[in-house]
Write an enzyme that holds these catalytic residues in place. Structure first.
Site, mmCIF file in Angstrom:
data_model
loop_
_atom_site.group_PDB
_atom_site.id
_atom_site.type_symbol
_atom_site.label_atom_id
_atom_site.label_comp_id
_atom_site.label_asym_id
_atom_site.label_seq_id
_atom_site.Cartn_x
_atom_site.Cartn_y
_atom_site.Cartn_z
ATOM 1 N N ASP A 24 -0.879 3.122 -1.646
ATOM 2 C CA ASP A 24 -0.989 1.993 -2.565
ATOM 3 C C ASP A 24 -2.256 2.177 -3.403
ATOM 4 O OD1 ASP A 24 -1.017 -0.919 -3.499
ATOM 5 O OD2 ASP A 24 0.662 -0.980 -2.113
ATOM 6 N N HIS A 40 -3.849 -4.746 -4.578
ATOM 7 C CA HIS A 40 -2.513 -4.754 -3.989
ATOM 8 C C HIS A 40 -2.505 -4.129 -2.598
ATOM 9 C CE1 HIS A 40 1.867 -3.579 -3.952
ATOM 10 N NE2 HIS A 40 1.991 -4.726 -4.598
ATOM 11 N N SER A 66 7.173 -6.207 -2.463
ATOM 12 C CA SER A 66 5.934 -5.585 -1.965
ATOM 13 C C SER A 66 5.442 -6.282 -0.716
ATOM 14 C CB SER A 66 4.832 -5.666 -3.028
ATOM 15 O OG SER A 66 4.925 -4.641 -3.965
#
Length: 653
Positions: free
Chosen positions: A217, A284, A475
């Site tokens: 990520d 994220h 996600s």
């Protein structure tokens, strides 16, 4: 220019549709498809290409010959390599070799960015070389960047009961999905929680201790509620300086998130447009990591699905996204494979979590698919997001890559989240948040119950204060499944059973999934992940699947069955095999066949990868470039049948 269409609700990444199977026999070309153009935008610009040469061919071992071959292809494609900035002419037309990928492919770069048509012309010329087996553009993938809840919560929260004070207040997604009335955060309305992962019930059996989960990520930030023991052992695989934000090209040790903002130049001018507006740093990877393995029983904040697991952060997404070539190398490295120029990973992951993607079908010969197949062969389960564009996940990569566990999203009510991708490539659904009240497709404003809550950072560009916040999307559904897999792997180890294969993990997830409380409007897997039931299924998963084992090319004759019943057959296919064919023929009655890799097709065949449903008994499914692993074929009686022969065959490499 972004290589995928983007639907923005905050920032929901989207992709295109392609069906997984037709209603009849699947017949693929008898020769390998060398060029991958899926996911290329009509107005896209490309200057990086990944070329795979056949094992044993001369160019595979000589990057000078690779450069020469691509330069020849540029000439044959009649491409003018003059720079738009300088007007200079490269003479002869040049291509620069960048590096060798871990899967054996070569990354090359052209002197200027090419249009889609120019890129296709170049790839066609590259593919005309008999030693080339595959070529594709090195496109930027993106985090499946989800809707953020308004505001954030501070990290310093007073101790209360239970130990993690915000667990009870916010984390509906860790609770049982048993319909209990649940009020989340500042919401005034309670909701019947039917979408929870039941992680809380699993903690009495397992916590993921001893399991490494690699999160590919944006990296990870400092946070007191995260175990950062392996953060320095992670790696930043972003090679391009523009994407990494560093002064020069090159990869560096450590899995730290240094920001992915696009609000300032050079990213503002190079990575944003009307469809992709400027954005602050997302953090994220920190949010995903917290959902997987946030500390628990530490009297602070919230909890992760597998609080005893260790996160190995691998940075593959930066400013503007992340290149396919970097992501493929990171998959190999995280699962224990070797990548030239990078120290070997001393903490190989049992699970890889990827909440990222781009448009285009993922075939077995594609770069990302090849890397995933390698990880699976090393025993690593790969969990990926289905995508957030309310479309068939078959049009996404890596969501449609063979062997990946693709995850769709439900909200607190158990409904399919309106944005969630769907289709037969989806393995299971998990809580990702529905954004609006009652998981509706729209509303006057979001609710706290519409989000998944986890660790975050307050910085708009570089790292600042550790906080908590909510996000919604596939996600967020993906790390619930990755964390559940960590619980399963740890529990199996604790009871002394042999490690589960990735296919066994997938099957246990499917068999243990909780039935949807409301029939989904589109298929999103076999149910909602249930962490407690999955742990129990994993412990019991050494029971073999009842099926008839097929031998390569050997016909099983005299098969008999009744209408409405079915029989299951399996064939183990080695990596690199070609021309996989399943057939039924002869006898009386009427049968259909349903084929799926990794797990058995259901009785109805609604999750099959391929099917053949013609009248009579002569059915066939053909895959020219099959992924290695166990393939299942279900023979279903449309009418009573007798004397039917069943076979599976392939050509070994």
């Amino acid at each position: 220019m972004h290589p995928l269409t983007t639907l923005r609700l905050g920032a929901l990444a989207a992709a295109m549709i392609l069906p997984v199977h037709a209603a009849d026999t699947q017949v693929l070309p008898t020769v390998a498809v060398k060029i991958r153009s899926a996911g290329m935008e009509s107005d896209g610009k490309y200057d990086r290409f990944i070329v795979t040469y056949a094992p044993g061919s001369t160019p595979r071992a000589n990057h000078t010959l690779v450069e020469q071959g691509v330069a020849t292809a540029i000439s044959r494609a009649h491409l003018d390599m003059r720079s738009a900035q300088s007007g200079s002419l490269a003479s002869p037309p040049a291509a620069r070799w960048q590096r060798k990928l871990a899967i054996g492919a070569d990354l090359v770069r052209t002197p200027r960015k090419l249009s889609r048509d120019e890129s296709l012309a170049l790839m066609q010329q590259i593919a005309s070389d008999a030693s080339v087996v595959h070529v594709e553009p090195d496109v930027l993938l993106h985090a499946v960047a989800d809707v953020k809840a308004p505001g954030t919560l501070p990290a310093g929260v007073a101790t209360s009961t239970p130990d993690d004070p915000m667990y009870a207040q916010y984390q509906w997604h860790m609770h049982p999905g048993d319909g209990s009335a649940t009020t989340v955060g500042a919401d005034t309305a309670a909701y019947a929680n039917k979408g929870g992962s039941d992680a809380s019930a699993a903690w009495a059996m397992a916590d993921g201790s001893g399991v490494v989960v690699a999160v590919l990520d944006t990296g990870i930030t400092h946070h007191a509620d995260l175990n950062l023991e392996l953060a320095g052992d992670g790696y930043d695989f972003i090679d391009d300086a523009l994407v990494s934000g560093r002064a020069t090209d090159g990869r560096v040790p450590g899995g730290w998130d240094t920001g992915d903002w696009t609000t300032t130049d050079p990213w503002l001018s190079q990575c944003t447009d009307a469809s992709n507006p400027p954005e602050a740093s997302s953090w994220h990877g920190t949010h995903v990591s917290g959902t997987i393995a946030e500390r628990s029983n530490n009297a602070v904040g919230m909890a992760g699905v597998a609080p005893g697991a260790k996160i190995l952060p691998v940075r593959v997404l930066g400013h503007c996204g992340g290149y396919t070539s970097d992501i493929a190398d990171a998959i190999t490295w995280a699962s224990g494979g070797h990548v030239d120029g990078v120290p070997d990973n001393t903490y190989p992951a049992q699970v890889i979590s990827m909440s990222l993607g781009g448009s285009g079908v993922c075939d077995a010969s594609d770069v990302t698919s090849t890397a995933i197949a390698g990880a699976i062969a090393r025993g690593t389960a790969v969990v990926v997001a289905a995508g957030n564009s309310n479309d068939d996940a078959a049009g996404y990569s890596p969501a449609s890559c063979p062997g990946a566990i693709a995850v769709a999203s439900v909200g607190i009510t158990g409904r399919r989240a309106f944005y969630s991708n769907f289709g037969s490539t989806v393995t299971v659904a998990a809580p990702g948040g529905g954004i609006y009240a009652n998981d509706a497709a729209s509303g006057s404003g979001s609710v706290n119950a519409g989000f998944v809550w986890s660790t975050l950072n307050s910085g708009t560009t570089v790292e600042d204060q550790a906080v908590y916040g909510g996000m919604a999307g596939t996600s967020q559904a993906t790390p619930h499944v990755a964390g559940t897999v960590a619980l399963m792997v740890g529990a199996v180890k604790d009871v002394g059973h042999a490690p589960l294969t990735p296919d066994q993990i997938r099957l246990a997830l499917i068999n243990s999934a909780r039935a949807f409380p409301i029939a989904p409007d589109h298929p999103i897997g076999m149910g909602i992940v249930d962490a407690s039931a999955a742990v129990q299924a994993a412990i019991a998963s050494d029971t073999p699947i009842a099926s008839v084992v097929l031998s390569n090319g050997v016909m099983v004759t005299g098969q008999v069955g009744k209408a409405g019943t079915s029989a299951l057959y399996r064939l183990d296919v080695p990596a690199g095999a070609r021309n996989l064919v399943f057939r039924t023929l002869g006898g009386t009655g009427d049968v259909s066949i349903y084929v799926k890799r990794g797990v058995p097709p259901t009785e109805s065949g609604n999750n099959a990868d391929f099917q053949s449903v013609k009248p009579g008994n002569n059915e066939s499914v053909i895959q020219t470039l099959p992924a290695g692993g166990t393939w299942y074929v279900r023979v279903a009686g449309v009418k009573d049948y007798a004397g039917v022969s069943v076979s599976g065959s392939f050509t070994a490499n």
